[in-house]
Design an enzyme around this catalytic site. Structure first.
Site, short mmCIF file in Angstrom:
data_model
loop_
_atom_site.label_atom_id
_atom_site.label_comp_id
_atom_site.label_asym_id
_atom_site.label_seq_id
_atom_site.Cartn_x
_atom_site.Cartn_y
_atom_site.Cartn_z
N CYS A 114 -2.91 4.86 6.01
CA CYS A 114 -3.83 3.90 6.65
C CYS A 114 -3.65 3.89 8.16
O CYS A 114 -4.49 3.38 8.87
CB CYS A 114 -3.59 2.50 6.14
SG CYS A 114 -4.22 2.28 4.50
N ASN A 157 0.80 -1.22 0.00
CA ASN A 157 0.00 0.00 0.00
C ASN A 157 0.84 1.28 0.00
O ASN A 157 0.33 2.35 -0.29
CB ASN A 157 -0.95 0.01 1.20
CG ASN A 157 -0.25 -0.26 2.50
OD1 ASN A 157 0.38 -1.31 2.67
ND2 ASN A 157 -0.34 0.66 3.43
#
Ligand code: PLP
Length: 387
Positions: free
Chosen positions: A324, A149
């Site tokens: 995140c 990510n």
């Protein structure tokens, strides 16, 4: 605002909103209820399951709906480890998302052996180390993310699946960043569990799915009314699930129409324009095995925290490190595992695209970034540079 933070989350597609609205306003029956209105809702639930299955080339009965990527990761790992009470060894990688790493640490607290394998400088898992760590008769599960990510680096999925299965272990992949962006097939790459999350591909936040291959068993942790084939109890979040189904359907069509290449053209043009002006910019991560949606860039000597503020003032949304987590600027564990030092990491930014971005705004963003990097350098050194 120019939004280049699509790996953190994406805007909801209006067709997805249109699909879910009737299930908020009119079709509110509980799908388990015994009347016609409920049967209608149940049918919508099963249609969504088919749509999500089709996106990853799975069978509908291999899909359960969850609240998102985090829950899917927790559920898959918890299932594999508790199914294999005697050989509960778990192997994962240092660059995984915290939803996997924190789960691994929790299992360690419960006395389960966990091995965290390293990556090379490009961010790809060291396969020899993975082979050495995975022990026949002891390792219950390997978990390796399909694509990272922060860097977008894609793992060698076929080799990892083979390593797991050769040693009798199951294989889970967190494919939250890949699903909806790349064509992927659980038939061609026979993983056992796969996590996906709707808000990364234009569905709302708070809905995702877990693929559980027909080949493996599953031990649920959410117990209760037995929904989702007894694998995830709790009344189904129907509007969100319908939304996820529609988002999956659209994503599948977009992938077939070449959206991956279209997004890649924007990302490449962005990097090219930047590097032409700031040739010392470093692209972090293996560039031949990378999602087209992510650019992880180091601007040597530039303080990324300050740059983030300047860009925010200019209306460009992006991130430094992984968004995140909590939005704070701790050194990224991913870049640390890749062997970068703190100075390099403190100068690193992540830009990420979805199909909702345009080439025009991408080039505008590159120009804004060039100006802000110049400004940072002049603020930091007192030298003003013209571009
Ligand atoms: N795994 C990866 C790779 C992610 O990027 C994210 C992002 O948030 C998650 C898991 C968590 O997903 P969710 O926000 O749906 O819980």
């Amino acid at each position: 605002m120019i939004y280049l933070d699509a790996s953190a989350t994406t805007p909801v597609d209006f067709r997805v909103v249109e699909a879910m609205m009737p299930f908020l306003l009119q079709h509110y029956a509980n799908p388990s209820a015994p009347y016609a209105a409920a049967r209608f809702v149940k049918k919508a639930l099963e249609t969504a399951r088919e749509q999500v299955a089709a996106l990853i080339d799975a069978e509908p009965d291999e899909i359960i709906f969850t609240s998102g990527g985090t829950e899917s990761d927790n559920a898959a790992i918890g299932s594999a480890i508790t199914l294999e009470m005697r050989r509960g060894h778990f192997v994962t990688v240092k660059t995984e998302h915290s939803a996997v790493l924190e789960t691994a640490r929790r299992w360690m607290e419960y006395g389960r052996p966990v091995s965290e394998v390293g990556v090379d400088h490009g961010g790809r898992v060291r396969l020899d180390d993975l082979r050495a760590a995975t022990q026949s008769g002891q390792t219950a599960l390997i978990s390796v993310m399909w694509a990272n990510n922060e860097t977008g680096v894609v793992a060698p999925m076929d080799e990892i699946t083979q390593i797991a299965h050769d040693r009798g272990a199951m294989f889970h992949t967190d494919a939250v960043q890949s699903v909806g962006k790349q064509k992927l097939s659980v038939k061609e790459t026979p993983v056992d569990y796969l996590s996906l999350s709707g808000h990364k591909f234009h569905a709302p936040k708070g809905v995702g799915a877990l693929f559980i291959s027909r080949r493996v068993r599953f031990k649920p942790w959410a117990l209760g009314g037995g929904q989702e084939f007894g694998r995830r109890s709790g009344t189904e979040a129907i509007p969100n699930i319908v939304a996820l189904g529609m988002a999956a359907e659209i994503a599948r069509q977009e992938i077939d129409r070449g959206v991956e290449e279209k997004i890649g053209a924007m990302r490449d043009a962005f990097e090219k324009r930047l590097i032409a002006v700031h040739p010392n910019t470093i692209v972090n991560g293996d560039q031949t095995h990378r999602l087209t949606t992510i650019s992880n860039l180091c601007f040597p000597g530039v303080d990324a925290a300050g740059l983030l503020i300047l860009l925010d003032e200019c209306g460009l949304a992006c991130s430094a490190g992984s968004a995140c987590h909590t939005g704070d600027l701790q050194s990224s564990h991913v870049l640390l595992a890749m062997g970068f030092d703190d100075a390099h990491i403190r100068s690193t930014m992540r830009f990420s695209w979805s199909r909702m971005n345009t080439m025009e705004e991408t080039l505008r963003a590159a120009d804004l970034l060039i100006a802000c990097v110049n400004k940072m350098r002049s603020l930091q050194t007192g030298v003003v540079r013209q571009n």
